[in-house]
Design an enzyme around this catalytic site. Structure first.
Site, PDB file in Angstrom:
ATOM      1  N   TYR A 172       4.521   7.036  10.512  1.00  0.00           N
ATOM      2  CA  TYR A 172       3.653   5.904  10.190  1.00  0.00           C
ATOM      3  C   TYR A 172       4.422   4.793   9.485  1.00  0.00           C
ATOM      4  O   TYR A 172       4.248   3.619   9.792  1.00  0.00           O
ATOM      5  CB  TYR A 172       2.486   6.393   9.319  1.00  0.00           C
ATOM      6  CG  TYR A 172       1.420   5.351   9.103  1.00  0.00           C
ATOM      7  CD1 TYR A 172       0.410   5.151  10.050  1.00  0.00           C
ATOM      8  CD2 TYR A 172       1.419   4.566   7.962  1.00  0.00           C
ATOM      9  CE1 TYR A 172      -0.561   4.190   9.851  1.00  0.00           C
ATOM     10  CE2 TYR A 172       0.446   3.601   7.762  1.00  0.00           C
ATOM     11  CZ  TYR A 172      -0.544   3.423   8.708  1.00  0.00           C
ATOM     12  OH  TYR A 172      -1.503   2.460   8.516  1.00  0.00           O
ATOM     13  N   HIS A 184       0.841  -1.203   0.000  1.00  0.00           N
ATOM     14  CA  HIS A 184       0.000   0.000   0.000  1.00  0.00           C
ATOM     15  C   HIS A 184       0.872   1.248   0.000  1.00  0.00           C
ATOM     16  O   HIS A 184       1.742   1.391   0.850  1.00  0.00           O
ATOM     17  CB  HIS A 184      -0.884   0.021   1.256  1.00  0.00           C
ATOM     18  CG  HIS A 184      -2.094  -0.850   1.132  1.00  0.00           C
ATOM     19  ND1 HIS A 184      -3.173  -0.755   1.980  1.00  0.00           N
ATOM     20  CD2 HIS A 184      -2.397  -1.831   0.254  1.00  0.00           C
ATOM     21  CE1 HIS A 184      -4.094  -1.633   1.622  1.00  0.00           C
ATOM     22  NE2 HIS A 184      -3.637  -2.310   0.576  1.00  0.00           N
ATOM     23  N   TYR A 236      -8.634   5.483   8.324  1.00  0.00           N
ATOM     24  CA  TYR A 236      -8.688   5.806   9.756  1.00  0.00           C
ATOM     25  C   TYR A 236      -9.736   6.897   9.925  1.00  0.00           C
ATOM     26  O   TYR A 236      -9.635   7.954   9.299  1.00  0.00           O
ATOM     27  CB  TYR A 236      -7.336   6.313  10.246  1.00  0.00           C
ATOM     28  CG  TYR A 236      -6.262   5.243  10.297  1.00  0.00           C
ATOM     29  CD1 TYR A 236      -6.018   4.542  11.475  1.00  0.00           C
ATOM     30  CD2 TYR A 236      -5.498   4.929   9.183  1.00  0.00           C
ATOM     31  CE1 TYR A 236      -5.033   3.559  11.541  1.00  0.00           C
ATOM     32  CE2 TYR A 236      -4.518   3.952   9.227  1.00  0.00           C
ATOM     33  CZ  TYR A 236      -4.285   3.267  10.415  1.00  0.00           C
ATOM     34  OH  TYR A 236      -3.317   2.294  10.467  1.00  0.00           O
ATOM     35  N   LYS A 253       2.123  -0.354  15.211  1.00  0.00           N
ATOM     36  CA  LYS A 253       3.549  -0.404  15.490  1.00  0.00           C
ATOM     37  C   LYS A 253       4.017  -1.640  16.268  1.00  0.00           C
ATOM     38  O   LYS A 253       5.211  -1.947  16.286  1.00  0.00           O
ATOM     39  CB  LYS A 253       3.965   0.844  16.315  1.00  0.00           C
ATOM     40  CG  LYS A 253       3.967   2.117  15.513  1.00  0.00           C
ATOM     41  CD  LYS A 253       5.218   2.247  14.677  1.00  0.00           C
ATOM     42  CE  LYS A 253       5.123   3.240  13.566  1.00  0.00           C
ATOM     43  NZ  LYS A 253       4.709   2.712  12.275  1.00  0.00           N
ATOM     44  N   PRO A 284      -2.854  -0.037  19.341  1.00  0.00           N
ATOM     45  CA  PRO A 284      -2.666  -0.502  17.966  1.00  0.00           C
ATOM     46  C   PRO A 284      -2.840   0.567  16.891  1.00  0.00           C
ATOM     47  O   PRO A 284      -2.511   0.319  15.732  1.00  0.00           O
ATOM     48  CB  PRO A 284      -3.733  -1.603  17.817  1.00  0.00           C
ATOM     49  CG  PRO A 284      -4.745  -1.316  18.868  1.00  0.00           C
ATOM     50  CD  PRO A 284      -4.012  -0.664  19.990  1.00  0.00           C
TER      51      PRO A 284
HETATM   52  P1  FAD Z   1       3.383 -12.292  21.337  1.00  0.00           P
HETATM   53  O1  FAD Z   1       2.789 -12.266  19.976  1.00  0.00           O
HETATM   54  O2  FAD Z   1       2.513 -11.974  22.502  1.00  0.00           O
HETATM   55  O3  FAD Z   1       4.063 -13.719  21.544  1.00  0.00           O
HETATM   56  C1  FAD Z   1       4.522 -14.149  22.811  1.00  0.00           C
HETATM   57  C2  FAD Z   1       4.495 -15.650  22.857  1.00  0.00           C
HETATM   58  O4  FAD Z   1       5.020 -16.095  24.116  1.00  0.00           O
HETATM   59  C3  FAD Z   1       3.078 -16.206  22.778  1.00  0.00           C
HETATM   60  O5  FAD Z   1       3.017 -17.204  21.768  1.00  0.00           O
HETATM   61  C4  FAD Z   1       2.817 -16.798  24.165  1.00  0.00           C
HETATM   62  O6  FAD Z   1       1.962 -17.940  24.126  1.00  0.00           O
HETATM   63  C5  FAD Z   1       4.216 -17.139  24.622  1.00  0.00           C
HETATM   64  N1  FAD Z   1       4.355 -17.179  26.085  1.00  0.00           N
HETATM   65  C6  FAD Z   1       3.837 -16.310  26.989  1.00  0.00           C
HETATM   66  N2  FAD Z   1       4.190 -16.670  28.234  1.00  0.00           N
HETATM   67  C7  FAD Z   1       4.955 -17.788  28.119  1.00  0.00           C
HETATM   68  C8  FAD Z   1       5.602 -18.626  29.057  1.00  0.00           C
HETATM   69  N3  FAD Z   1       5.518 -18.374  30.377  1.00  0.00           N
HETATM   70  N4  FAD Z   1       6.296 -19.690  28.609  1.00  0.00           N
HETATM   71  C9  FAD Z   1       6.381 -19.939  27.267  1.00  0.00           C
HETATM   72  N5  FAD Z   1       5.770 -19.175  26.328  1.00  0.00           N
HETATM   73  C10 FAD Z   1       5.069 -18.110  26.758  1.00  0.00           C
HETATM   74  N6  FAD Z   1       1.230  -4.662  15.473  1.00  0.00           N
HETATM   75  C11 FAD Z   1       1.650  -4.160  14.271  1.00  0.00           C
HETATM   76  O7  FAD Z   1       2.866  -3.966  14.080  1.00  0.00           O
HETATM   77  N7  FAD Z   1       0.776  -3.873  13.246  1.00  0.00           N
HETATM   78  C12 FAD Z   1      -0.564  -4.034  13.409  1.00  0.00           C
HETATM   79  O8  FAD Z   1      -1.321  -3.818  12.462  1.00  0.00           O
HETATM   80  C13 FAD Z   1      -1.040  -4.497  14.691  1.00  0.00           C
HETATM   81  N8  FAD Z   1      -2.356  -4.673  14.897  1.00  0.00           N
HETATM   82  C14 FAD Z   1      -2.762  -5.228  16.077  1.00  0.00           C
HETATM   83  C15 FAD Z   1      -4.115  -5.391  16.267  1.00  0.00           C
HETATM   84  C16 FAD Z   1      -4.583  -5.937  17.476  1.00  0.00           C
HETATM   85  C17 FAD Z   1      -6.073  -6.085  17.670  1.00  0.00           C
HETATM   86  C18 FAD Z   1      -3.662  -6.338  18.494  1.00  0.00           C
HETATM   87  C19 FAD Z   1      -4.148  -6.957  19.795  1.00  0.00           C
HETATM   88  C20 FAD Z   1      -2.310  -6.177  18.308  1.00  0.00           C
HETATM   89  C21 FAD Z   1      -1.837  -5.613  17.117  1.00  0.00           C
HETATM   90  N9  FAD Z   1      -0.483  -5.420  16.898  1.00  0.00           N
HETATM   91  C22 FAD Z   1      -0.078  -4.849  15.716  1.00  0.00           C
HETATM   92  C23 FAD Z   1       0.491  -5.812  17.916  1.00  0.00           C
HETATM   93  C24 FAD Z   1       1.187  -7.164  17.623  1.00  0.00           C
HETATM   94  O9  FAD Z   1       0.223  -8.171  17.428  1.00  0.00           O
HETATM   95  C25 FAD Z   1       2.146  -7.557  18.783  1.00  0.00           C
HETATM   96  O10 FAD Z   1       2.992  -6.451  19.041  1.00  0.00           O
HETATM   97  C26 FAD Z   1       2.982  -8.805  18.459  1.00  0.00           C
HETATM   98  O11 FAD Z   1       2.194  -9.967  18.569  1.00  0.00           O
HETATM   99  C27 FAD Z   1       4.182  -8.945  19.423  1.00  0.00           C
HETATM  100  O12 FAD Z   1       4.862 -10.151  19.174  1.00  0.00           O
HETATM  101  P2  FAD Z   1       5.686 -10.892  20.337  1.00  0.00           P
HETATM  102  O13 FAD Z   1       6.256 -12.114  19.705  1.00  0.00           O
HETATM  103  O14 FAD Z   1       6.627  -9.929  20.972  1.00  0.00           O
HETATM  104  O15 FAD Z   1       4.614 -11.264  21.436  1.00  0.00           O
HETATM  105  C1  DHB Z   2      -4.437  -3.204  11.423  1.00  0.00           C
HETATM  106  C2  DHB Z   2      -4.349  -2.901  12.749  1.00  0.00           C
HETATM  107  C3  DHB Z   2      -3.946  -1.638  13.118  1.00  0.00           C
HETATM  108  O1  DHB Z   2      -3.855  -1.316  14.401  1.00  0.00           O
HETATM  109  C4  DHB Z   2      -3.626  -0.677  12.176  1.00  0.00           C
HETATM  110  O2  DHB Z   2      -3.267   0.565  12.566  1.00  0.00           O
HETATM  111  C5  DHB Z   2      -3.689  -0.996  10.850  1.00  0.00           C
HETATM  112  C6  DHB Z   2      -4.093  -2.282  10.469  1.00  0.00           C
HETATM  113  C7  DHB Z   2      -4.896  -4.549  11.012  1.00  0.00           C
HETATM  114  O3  DHB Z   2      -5.107  -5.403  11.891  1.00  0.00           O
HETATM  115  O4  DHB Z   2      -5.071  -4.778   9.817  1.00  0.00           O
END
Ligand code: FAD
Ligand code: DHB
Length: 395
Positions: free
Chosen positions: A384, A73, A201, A297, A293
């Site tokens: 962004y 995009h 947005y 980021k 979110p």
């Molecule tokens: P997590 O994905 O939380 O992974 C952590 C892992 O550790 C999990 O699998 C968990 O099961 C495991 N774990 C936890 N505790 C233990 C334990 N004690 N022992 C062993 N394993 C354990 N980010 C973006 O950049 N762009 C977006 O568009 C965006 N949209 C989002 C929309 C929503 C609705 C949400 C909720 C989040 C969004 N995010 C977005 C954020 C993004 O999803 C997270 O920042 C990302 O998942 C972080 O990855 P991580 O691997 O650090 O943590």
């Molecule tokens: C999505 C989530 C976000 O928070 C955002 O800013 C843009 C896209 C998504 O889940 O597609």
């Protein structure tokens, strides 16, 4: 007791990406994940990638499907005050964004691990961290009925906001900064074509809305909702009616609705733990920081942490230097705080906080500034698409 170079706690995107980058360069890792592979792949979360994240996934050798199926995009729309304005990200910054679901990244990473002899322990229970201030820290865990102990050089805490890694650090060594925003997002995933070709947005008197997508036939929509709201209050019809009410007319009229295939409510939180290193334990991704979110980021910050940490670990094993590892926390935090600021600011610009008309008029004036001023548009677009450079004044 077994021995490994790097023990990684958490098999989400941070943990698997770090493991993949290290293993490609000959560093031995083990990933301990609490849940099953299916469970982790079923969590619908991020969907929008900065190009530096795209590059990192390609460097890790897991980008082929993303490059085929992802949607690049070049811009996005801001809708406010009855009008829409397109921000041309590419012409303002030279960068695009990539639409590609976190679930797909998770699958690509897990497939790459499985193909190379899998070093992921799914369903690892009771993970505990020991001796992080010694040169030989240990991790213990249980699988089924068997207890395991692993000795290693480094531990990467990639276990998300509710993980064990950050909790293992004595309170006197860690500073926590937190802001909980007074609302949540209800998100819906549906197999319907997106309402527009790019993300929208929306700042609306009824509250924020976001139109996103996973593909040309799968849409992801979000609405601002009360923090304590319950999913049972949101049958599909109510969600679609409310979305239509918040969208500009031209989009509301073209909205295609259908049955949801996933629906969930997420709180909005800003959180930073610092520093991000304690002896041989390094915190990565959501284990160290959470952003609301709105700015998309979270996953991108997690990938940026992984890049910095993997460079440090590789420099240690290949050149015997700890300089980059010593810099990890400051380099990562400089980017984290910039993204925390942007995510907070974009949230305050687009969400409804109160009935106060003064605050709403200020939001509209600032959105108008982005629409009308080249400087306003550029500052927004740069943040962004992601600030690539580590600021020189990293502490
Ligand atoms: P997590 O994905 O939380 O992974 C952590 C892992 O550790 C999990 O699998 C968990 O099961 C495991 N774990 C936890 N505790 C233990 C334990 N004690 N022992 C062993 N394993 C354990 N980010 C973006 O950049 N762009 C977006 O568009 C965006 N949209 C989002 C929309 C929503 C609705 C949400 C909720 C989040 C969004 N995010 C977005 C954020 C993004 O999803 C997270 O920042 C990302 O998942 C972080 O990855 P991580 O691997 O650090 O943590
Ligand atoms: C999505 C989530 C976000 O928070 C955002 O800013 C843009 C896209 C998504 O889940 O597609």
């Amino acid at each position: 007791m077994s021995k490994i170079q790097v023990a990684i706690i958490g098999g989400g995107p941070s943990g698997l990406l770090l493991s993949q980058l290290l293993r490609l360069q000959g560093v031995e890792t083990i990933v301990l994940e609490r849940h099953t592979r299916e469970h982790v792949e079923g969590r619908i979360r991020a969907g929008l990638l900065e190009w530096s994240t795209v590059d990192l996934l390609n460097e890790a050798g897991v980008g082929a499907r993303m490059m085929r199926e992802g949607l690049a995009h070049d811009g996005l729309e801001l809708a406010f005050d009855g009008r829409t304005h397109r921000v041309d990200l590419r012409s303002l910054t030279g960068h695009s964004m990539m639409v590609y679901g976190q679930t797909e990244i998770q699958k690509d990473l897990a497939d790459a691990h499985a193909a190379s002899g899998d070093h992921v322990v799914w369903e690892a229970e009771n993970v505990a961290i020991h001796d992080i201030h010694s040169r030989r820290p240990r991790v213990t865990y249980t699988r089924g009925t068997i207890n395991h102990e692993v000795e290693c050089d480094f531990i990467a805490g990639c276990d998300g906001f509710h993980g064990v890694s950050r909790e293992s650090i004595p309170k006197e060594f860690i500073t926590l900064h937190e802001r909980i925003h007074p609302f949540g997002w209800i998100g819906i995933l549906a197999n319907v074509p997106p309402v527009a070709g790019e993300l929208i947005y929306v700042n609306h008197e009824r509250g924020f809305a976001l139109c996103s997508m996973r593909s040309r036939s799968r849409s992801r929509y979000y609405l601002q909702c009360p923090l304590d709201d319950d999913i049972s209050n949101w049958p599909d019809d109510r969600f679609w009616d409310e979305l239509r009410a918040r969208l500009p007319c031209e989009h509301a009229n073209g909205l295609i609705t259908g049955s949801s295939i996933e629906k969930s409510i997420a709180p909005l939180r800003s959180f930073v733990a610092e520093p991000m290193r304690f002896g041989q334990l390094f915190l990565v991704g959501d284990a160290a920081h959470i952003v609301p979110p709105t700015g998309a980021k979270g996953l991108n910050l997690a990938a940026a942490d992984v890049r910095v940490l993997s460079e440090g670990i590789l420099e240690y094993y290949h050149r015997g230097s700890e300089t980059l590892l010593d810099e990890y926390s400051n380099r990562a935090l400089a980017r984290v705080w910039r993204a925390t600021r942007f995510s907070w600011w974009f949230t305050t610009l687009t969400h409804k906080f109160s009935e106060e008309t003064f605050a709403h008029r200020l939001q509209l004036a600032e959105l108008d500034y982005i629409a009308e001023s080249a400087a306003g548009a550029k500052a927004f677009a740069e943040n962004y698409v992601g600030l690539d450079e580590t600021p020189r004044q990293a502490r």
